[in-house]
Design an enzyme around this catalytic site. Structure first.
Site, mmCIF file in Angstrom:
data_model
loop_
_atom_site.group_PDB
_atom_site.id
_atom_site.type_symbol
_atom_site.label_atom_id
_atom_site.label_comp_id
_atom_site.label_asym_id
_atom_site.label_seq_id
_atom_site.Cartn_x
_atom_site.Cartn_y
_atom_site.Cartn_z
ATOM 1 N N GLY A 53 -9.828 -14.308 -10.578
ATOM 2 C CA GLY A 53 -9.949 -14.178 -9.138
ATOM 3 C C GLY A 53 -9.793 -15.515 -8.443
ATOM 4 N N SER A 54 -9.254 -15.496 -7.233
ATOM 5 C CA SER A 54 -9.170 -16.717 -6.440
ATOM 6 C C SER A 54 -10.558 -17.091 -5.915
ATOM 7 C CB SER A 54 -8.194 -16.521 -5.284
ATOM 8 O OG SER A 54 -6.885 -16.293 -5.774
ATOM 9 N N GLY A 55 -10.648 -18.287 -5.340
ATOM 10 C CA GLY A 55 -11.931 -18.766 -4.826
ATOM 11 C C GLY A 55 -12.579 -19.799 -5.707
ATOM 12 N N HIS A 56 -11.949 -20.074 -6.885
ATOM 13 C CA HIS A 56 -12.512 -21.051 -7.817
ATOM 14 C C HIS A 56 -11.696 -22.336 -7.853
ATOM 15 C CE1 HIS A 56 -15.018 -17.789 -9.109
ATOM 16 N NE2 HIS A 56 -14.007 -17.113 -9.623
ATOM 17 N N LYS A 104 -11.542 -15.840 -18.956
ATOM 18 C CA LYS A 104 -12.982 -15.959 -18.722
ATOM 19 C C LYS A 104 -13.634 -14.605 -18.987
ATOM 20 C CE LYS A 104 -12.929 -17.427 -14.435
ATOM 21 N NZ LYS A 104 -11.476 -17.199 -14.222
ATOM 22 N N ASP A 109 -11.362 -9.121 -15.996
ATOM 23 C CA ASP A 109 -10.396 -10.079 -16.523
ATOM 24 C C ASP A 109 -9.993 -9.710 -17.947
ATOM 25 O OD1 ASP A 109 -10.855 -11.370 -14.138
ATOM 26 O OD2 ASP A 109 -11.228 -13.336 -15.035
ATOM 27 N N HIS A 218 -19.415 -16.132 -9.136
ATOM 28 C CA HIS A 218 -19.064 -15.133 -8.124
ATOM 29 C C HIS A 218 -20.292 -14.736 -7.298
ATOM 30 C CE1 HIS A 218 -16.413 -14.481 -11.671
ATOM 31 N NE2 HIS A 218 -15.479 -14.520 -10.741
#
Length: 331
Positions: A53-56, A104, A109, A218
């Site tokens: 996921g994006s945001g990391h 991860k 995922d 998250h």
């Protein structure tokens, strides 16, 4: 919600476009897909693909380049990329030596990367996978079976990437990645939440005098909440939990990562790092390399994590090998 964006629904695509036009010497966006690939492919090399996921950010697109990843797949914010996106990434970077997926340990995922691997194998591409699970805070949760994969994943990118860059086989690169995973542990905490653009509100609430120990990247619950401590107290608590694993001993050589979650100033991360160094020195553990900064964030969450990696001779050499990516440059 205050964010420097245009449309909450298009943040990932616009981010990747901006990255591609800003860092063309490193990365290219795969047309039609949220995939960043290495601009200059190295033929005959085992290819490394990661993502999530994006945001990391800078994970994982920031680690595409020489000595690390060949492609990174970006899902929506805090959401796994879909199998078709991962499949396209695998196809784009395979040059005949096979592809290693670095995943991860989150249920979505793992499932989606495994589905993509099956699709690629049906095309005749040899695919192997490893799953990072360095977070010592939580064993099993609504998000995972087993431990979560967090900032230690970046060290897997670095060391497995160096091994692949040297021309090792897919089997050898996978074995090296698994060696890293077996010898690294991480623990994190948070003092302020983040806001997912599409949600428009904080993902959790902490009182002004509270912190959460073991918080996930998250916003998943940690082990407990307590009154906020000093930087030294926080570092002590995180390192004590890691050392309780029993795999680090006096005389060992380690790599250390003090990772910010997005909104923590470097000033504070360095204060934490100073205490981490003191604790390890007192235990007789030798620090070969320390990384301090934002390596795997959680949007603008305030907090940090600590990662230790026990090094043998091979892992030490590979850790210190050169890398050249948008977010990780080492000579």
């Amino acid at each position: 919600m205050k964010k420097i964006i245009n449309d909450p629904e298009s943040v990932v695509e616009e981010m990747l476009h901006g990255m591609a036009v800003s860092q063309p010497q490193y990365v290219t966006k795969l047309e039609g897909f949220n995939v960043m690939v290495r601009t200059t492919q190295k033929k005959g090399k085992v290819a490394l693909v990661s993502g999530g996921g994006s945001g990391h950010e800078p994970s994982h697109g920031g680690y595409v380049g020489k000595g690390m990843l060949d492609a990174a797949v970006a899902g929506a914010v805090f959401t796994s990329p879909t199998p078709d996106q991962i499949y396209e990434a695998i196809k784009a970077v395979d040059t005949g030596a096979g592809v290693l997926l670095i995943i991860k340990n989150y249920t979505g995922d793992v499932m989606n990367f495994e589905m993509a691997a099956e699709m690629a194998e049906a095309d005749g591409i040899t695919v192997e996978k490893v799953v990072t699970q360095d977070d010592v805070a939580v064993e099993n949760s609504t998000w995972t079976t087993g431990r979560r994969g967090i900032a230690g994943t970046v060290l897997v990118h670095k060391i497995a990437g160096a091994k692949a860059e040297m021309g090792a086989s897919l089997t050898e690169v996978k074995q090296t990645a698994e060696n890293v995973i077996a010898n690294e542990r991480s623990m994190g905490m948070a003092i302020l939440p983040c806001t997912v653009p599409a949600a428009g509100k904080p993902s959790f609430i902490l009182a002004d005098d509270e912190m959460e120990i073991g918080m996930g990247i998250h916003g998943e619950p940690g082990t407990h909440r307590e009154k906020i401590q000093t930087a030294d107290g926080i570092a002590q608590q995180l390192v004590d939990k890691i050392l309780a694993e029993g795999i680090y001993h006096s005389g060992d050589e380690v790599a250390v990562m003090v990772n910010g979650l997005g909104a923590t100033p470097l000033m504070e991360l360095y204060i934490v790092s100073g205490k981490v160094q003191a604790i390890l020195q007192e235990k007789g553990i030798q620090m070969v390399k320390t990384y301090v900064g934002n390596y795997m964030t959680s949007l603008e969450m305030a907090g940090c994590s600590v990662t230790l990696l026990k090094l043998d001779a091979e892992l030490k050499n590979l850790l210190l090998a050169p890398a050249d990516t948008p977010a990780f440059v080492q000579y």
